[in-house]
Design a protein around this motif. Structure first.
Motif, mmCIF file in Angstrom:
data_model
loop_
_atom_site.group_PDB
_atom_site.id
_atom_site.type_symbol
_atom_site.label_atom_id
_atom_site.label_comp_id
_atom_site.label_asym_id
_atom_site.label_seq_id
_atom_site.Cartn_x
_atom_site.Cartn_y
_atom_site.Cartn_z
ATOM 1 N N MET A 11 -64.534 -97.699 62.748
ATOM 2 C CA MET A 11 -65.252 -96.600 62.521
ATOM 3 C C MET A 11 -64.768 -96.553 60.605
ATOM 4 S SD MET A 11 -64.109 -94.483 65.922
ATOM 5 C CE MET A 11 -65.381 -92.235 65.468
ATOM 6 N N GLY A 12 -64.328 -97.433 60.432
ATOM 7 C CA GLY A 12 -63.561 -97.385 58.419
ATOM 8 C C GLY A 12 -62.466 -96.977 58.909
ATOM 9 N N GLY A 13 -61.278 -96.675 59.549
ATOM 10 C CA GLY A 13 -60.660 -96.155 59.516
ATOM 11 C C GLY A 13 -59.509 -96.757 58.738
ATOM 12 N N GLN A 14 -57.953 -96.909 58.430
ATOM 13 C CA GLN A 14 -57.308 -98.008 58.284
ATOM 14 C C GLN A 14 -57.475 -98.703 57.274
ATOM 15 O OE1 GLN A 14 -55.209 -99.983 61.560
ATOM 16 N NE2 GLN A 14 -55.846 -98.059 63.124
ATOM 17 N N ARG A 15 -58.271 -97.814 56.085
ATOM 18 C CA ARG A 15 -59.080 -98.916 54.994
ATOM 19 C C ARG A 15 -58.776 -97.563 53.997
ATOM 20 N NH1 ARG A 15 -64.772 -99.319 55.102
ATOM 21 N NH2 ARG A 15 -64.646 -101.324 54.398
ATOM 22 N N GLY A 16 -58.803 -98.179 52.491
ATOM 23 C CA GLY A 16 -58.598 -97.102 51.465
ATOM 24 C C GLY A 16 -58.311 -97.230 50.469
ATOM 25 N N THR A 17 -58.732 -96.822 49.136
ATOM 26 C CA THR A 17 -58.172 -96.966 47.659
ATOM 27 C C THR A 17 -56.155 -96.501 47.708
ATOM 28 O OG1 THR A 17 -59.043 -94.800 46.778
ATOM 29 C CG2 THR A 17 -60.434 -96.219 47.195
ATOM 30 N N SER A 18 -55.893 -96.822 46.657
ATOM 31 C CA SER A 18 -54.554 -96.311 46.036
ATOM 32 C C SER A 18 -54.745 -94.651 46.165
ATOM 33 C CB SER A 18 -54.260 -96.972 44.920
ATOM 34 O OG SER A 18 -55.385 -96.445 43.647
ATOM 35 N N GLU A 19 -56.484 -94.641 46.572
ATOM 36 C CA GLU A 19 -55.569 -92.405 46.176
ATOM 37 C C GLU A 19 -54.763 -92.126 47.575
ATOM 38 O OE1 GLU A 19 -58.947 -88.598 47.061
ATOM 39 O OE2 GLU A 19 -59.171 -91.058 46.180
ATOM 40 N N GLN A 20 -55.759 -92.885 49.118
ATOM 41 C CA GLN A 20 -55.282 -92.841 50.391
ATOM 42 C C GLN A 20 -53.423 -93.550 50.214
ATOM 43 O OE1 GLN A 20 -58.003 -94.129 49.603
ATOM 44 N NE2 GLN A 20 -59.547 -91.669 50.086
ATOM 45 N N PHE A 21 -53.632 -94.518 49.663
ATOM 46 C CA PHE A 21 -52.077 -94.871 49.625
ATOM 47 C C PHE A 21 -51.883 -93.987 49.083
ATOM 48 C CE2 PHE A 21 -54.589 -99.014 50.649
ATOM 49 C CZ PHE A 21 -53.788 -99.543 51.498
ATOM 50 N N ALA A 22 -51.514 -93.662 48.117
ATOM 51 C CA ALA A 22 -50.257 -93.461 46.864
ATOM 52 C C ALA A 22 -50.810 -91.806 48.281
ATOM 53 C CB ALA A 22 -50.641 -93.236 45.636
ATOM 54 N N ALA A 23 -50.968 -91.350 48.748
ATOM 55 C CA ALA A 23 -50.819 -89.228 48.813
ATOM 56 C C ALA A 23 -50.246 -89.873 50.738
ATOM 57 C CB ALA A 23 -53.089 -88.966 49.245
ATOM 58 N N ALA A 24 -50.785 -90.806 51.012
ATOM 59 C CA ALA A 24 -50.127 -91.164 52.544
ATOM 60 C C ALA A 24 -48.527 -91.224 52.237
ATOM 61 C CB ALA A 24 -51.109 -91.683 52.995
ATOM 62 N N PHE A 25 -48.414 -91.507 51.227
ATOM 63 C CA PHE A 25 -46.358 -91.962 51.184
ATOM 64 C C PHE A 25 -45.995 -90.671 51.104
ATOM 65 C CE2 PHE A 25 -42.805 -92.768 48.721
ATOM 66 C CZ PHE A 25 -42.446 -93.675 48.624
#
Length: 796
Positions: free
Chosen positions: A526-540
């Motif tokens: 469904m498109g989850g578990q993938r993103g740009t550095s925006e999602q990686f940095a914000a999630a961290f």
């Protein structure tokens, strides 16, 4: 000769007074340029009045204005050359005249002597010199002539405010110079008139004149003594007080709405990776030779941070790093400086409200030289010089290597907390500027044992917004469960994101709680578990705060060579964690290579427990050949009726005992949140006060409606020993006090314009402490009923 000596001495006293005012103001300026320019203005203005004292008075002002115009043009040209500002004299003068006052009051201290920060003090000094010289030299009224220098001196003290040490020696010198000017005889040649005219040769004055002189002297003495008695205590009380800072009345430069959350621009830049945003030329000097090498070497980062040991971070497996190393070797063999990767910092985002990460910096107008930053103990420092030309980048944020120390070619505003720059006029294509930065890399040996700071001063980077999804909390707890050290926790979060998620350029933008929950736990189909550095940095950053780490998100650009065009595809976001004695350290949660990421469910989904078989003795032994015993029909139906009836009773009891208390708990929690977090600062302070008075009422000591806030605080202090079981004869107890909260309430009620967010947060903290202490003082069974009491929902 005597006639020339007296005006020269008076003019020297006036120049001294004006020069002392310039000295007081220059305490918040960098360098001696302002003092020299203002001293020159004082000498020139008083000198023109001294040279033209024989001319008609109406002719002096035009001549002085012409001198002011010429001297101002000269001074602004010198200041512009000193600040290395581009543009001609007309452009610089027009900009300084239009923005002189706001930039003077919003400039970063120490203020650089630039045209816009020099113009207002220079004109004020010139006009004060003209006024005091005309009154003193032309009319001989020395005391009245002191009024312009005194006003100029007071204005300098007001502009400096609490940003410098008390001006003790300049004030003493000012008083001494003024007293010396009063001791000097006045203008000669004045012929007295009236009754005393005929008695000059006799040396005697008429009795009436002597009586008038004595009466005037006595009246003046009484007036001086009365003024000293009335005003003296107030002046003495203000000596140790903190002066008012006029900068609080002027709003500093702000970022545009486009720059409030540049993190959301990452996805747009990723879709157009070939767009040229800026041109970069950089040169790194001062590189140390004792940098550790091999598997234990820290990952080099021109941004001034050490991410991970190279072996753990996977830096040695990066083909780009090998190519860069080959280029460095070839360049060194050719006798040229080696190219090095450069990380430009655009914005630092410290505030998160559950929807967006936002820039929260306070930018102050700065000069060419910026305040130096204190390096961390054992840090490795390098000097990076950048020459940047803006192409397609817009907004106000200026990219630069952290931490900038000097900026030339553009007027900037600087936030010392984050080390970021903005251009108040906005970016334009073709803008070219140079930045000299000190890149800092902390000692990697300190990271493993470093702690993280805590306390009210770091609440901003530790605060977690309301509405955090439960699955995010569980994930943060699971990642931190086996990692007690802060650095180990950060590395666990970094590894989890790098190993389980995929970086794609077409991922939709967004880093609110629902976006992060879908990024972390959504199905891959469904498109989850993938993103740009925006999602990686914000999630961290969010997971780090949930794990007790002070975090923030940084947006910038990575240049692999440090020279050439920087494109939209080079835009990058990364998280940073604050460590004691180390500072902010960058982490890289991005996937290390093109390997298939492991499914999240392997680490996050709880493993099912193996069911235990029932004991053998519990199994009935029935022979296959033996017939089943017959059971009467009525007996067999009774258990079925009982089994169908009891679940209804249990469900009804659970509903009656569980739902109303849950509703009360929910409504009271919502009421508390609305009181303490919603509305203006005065409204939140009033909400905190209502929380405290509700606690008094729940404890059995309701506050009378006719009592003021101060009286309620006094009553609460007197009742505290009773609430804690202490001896009533001991006076006010040692429990939490409402006096500080009462003061905040009175200020918010009678001076609402002075209340601010910090006071509202302090009021919420005081109300929470008081409520917790009152609840803890109750008996155990009453503590259970405390949170279930519906009274605060309908009490006035």
């Amino acid at each position: 000769m005597v006639k020339l000596w007296r005006p020269l001495t008076a003019a020297l006293v006036l120049v001294t007074l004006l020069g002392l005012a310039a000295t007081v103001l220059s305490r918040v300026y960098s360098g001696p340029l302002l003092t020299r320019l203002l001293l020159g203005a004082a000498i020139a203005s008083v000198g023109i009045s001294l040279a033209t004292r024989r001319l008609p008075s109406w002719l002096v002002a035009p001549l002085s204005v012409l001198g002011l115009t010429a001297y101002t043009a000269f001074a602004l040209q010198v200041a512009a050359r000193h600040a290395e500002l581009p543009g001609g004299l007309a452009e610089v003068t027009l900009d300084a005249a239009r923005n002189g006052v706001p930039r003077l009051l919003t400039a970063m201290i120490p203020v650089q002597a630039a045209p816009d920060t020099v113009l207002v003090p220079l004109v004020a000094t010139w006009l004060a010199g003209l006024a005091c010289a005309e009154v003193t030299l032309r009319t001989g009224r020395v005391l009245l002539g002191y009024l312009p220098p005194v006003l100029l001196y007071g204005g300098a003290l007001y502009v400096v405010g609490p940003n410098a040490d008390p001006a003790l020696w300049p004030t003493t010198a000012f008083i001494a110079a003024a007293a010396l000017g009063l001791v000097l005889p006045g203008r000669r040649g004045a012929t007295p008139s009236g009754p005393a005219a005929g008695t000059l040769g006799t040396g005697k004055l008429p009795t009436a004149v002597r009586l008038r002189l004595a009466a005037g002297t006595a009246a003046g003495l009484v007036a001086v003594v009365a003024a000293g008695v009335l005003v003296g205590p107030y002046v003495a009380g203000q000596v140790a007080g903190r002066p008012v800072d006029p900068r609080r009345y002027v709003q500093p430069p702000q970022v545009e709405s486009l720059d409030e959350s540049p993190l959301i621009r990452i996805s747009g830049w990723a879709l157009h990776p070939d767009q040229v945003l800026l041109e970069l030329r950089s040169e790194t000097t001062g590189r140390t030779d004792n940098t550790p090498t091999g598997p234990e070497a820290p990952a080099t980062d021109t941004d001034g941070t050490a991410d991970r040991p190279a072996a753990d971070a996977g830096a040695g497996n990066d083909p780009a790093a090998d190519t860069a190393a080959e280029r460095d070797t070839a360049a060194q063999a050719a006798g040229q400086p080696a190219a090095a990767p450069v990380r430009l910092r655009l914005a630092v985002l410290s505030d998160y409200d559950g929807v967006t990460w936002q820039v929260g910096g306070t930018y102050r107008n700065a000069g060419r030289v910026l305040p130096p930053a204190e390096p961390a103990p054992g840090a490795i420092l390098r000097t990076v010089r950048q020459e940047i030309t803006i192409a397609g980048l817009n907004g106000r944020l200026l990219p630069a290597v952290a931490t900038p120390q000097q900026v030339s070619g553009s007027r900037v505003a600087y936030d010392a907390q984050t080390g970021t720059l903005i251009r108040p006029e906005g970016l334009t294509p073709g803008l070219r500027y140079e930045v000299l930065s000190t890149a800092e890399r902390p000692d990697p040996g300190l990271l493993g044992v470093a702690d993280v700071p805590s306390g009210a001063e770091h609440t901003r980077v530790l605060q977690v917004a309301d509405g955090t999804p439960q699955r995010l909390r569980e994930l943060a707890e699971q990642l931190a469960a086996d990692n007690g050290a802060p650095y180990a926790r950060a590395v666990a979060i970094e590894d989890f994101l790098a190993e389980h998620y995929r970086e794609v350029a077409d991922a939709p933008s967004g880093h609110a709680y629902p976006n992060l929950e879908f990024f972390l736990f959504g199905g891959r189909d469904m498109g989850g578990q993938r993103g740009t550095s925006e999602q990686f940095a914000a999630a961290f950053a969010v997971l780090g705060r949930l794990a007790g780490l002070p975090t923030r998100v940084v947006v910038g650009f990575d240049s692999s060579t440090g020279d050439g065009p920087v494109r939209a595809g080079d835009a990058h976001a990364w998280p940073e964690v604050l460590f004691d004695e180390v500072g902010w350290v960058a982490f890289d949660p991005m996937p290390r290579d093109d390997r298939q990421p492991r499914p999240v469910e392997e680490d996050f989904r709880p493993k099912p427990e193996k069911p235990s078989p029932p004991p053998e003795e519990a199994q009935p032994s029935i022979s296959p050949s033996s017939p089943a015993p017959e059971v009467p029909e009525a007996v067999a139906a009774a258990p079925e009726r009982a089994t169908a009836f009891w679940p209804v009773i249990v469900a009804l009891v659970v509903f009656l005992l569980g739902v109303p208390p849950a509703v009360v708990l929910f409504l009271r929690s919502r009421l508390r949140r609305r009181r303490l977090t919603v509305g203006s600062a005065p409204q939140r302070i009033a909400g905190a006060w209502r929380e405290a008075t509700d606690a008094l009422r729940l404890a059995g000591h309701p506050a009378p409606d006719h009592h003021s806030a101060t009286e309620i605080a006094e009553a609460a202090a007197a009742l505290w020993p009773t609430a804690t079981g202490a001896d009533r004869g001991s006076g006010s107890g040692s429990g939490p006090s409402l006096h500080e909260l009462a003061e905040l309430v009175n200020q918010a009620a009678f001076a609402p314009g002075t209340a601010h967010d910090a006071q509202a947060q302090r009021a919420a903290q005081l109300a929470h402490e008081f409520t917790s202490a009152m609840r803890a003082a109750r008996p155990r069974w009453r503590r259970l009923l405390w949170s279930l009491h519906p009274g605060p929902l309908y009490w006035r």
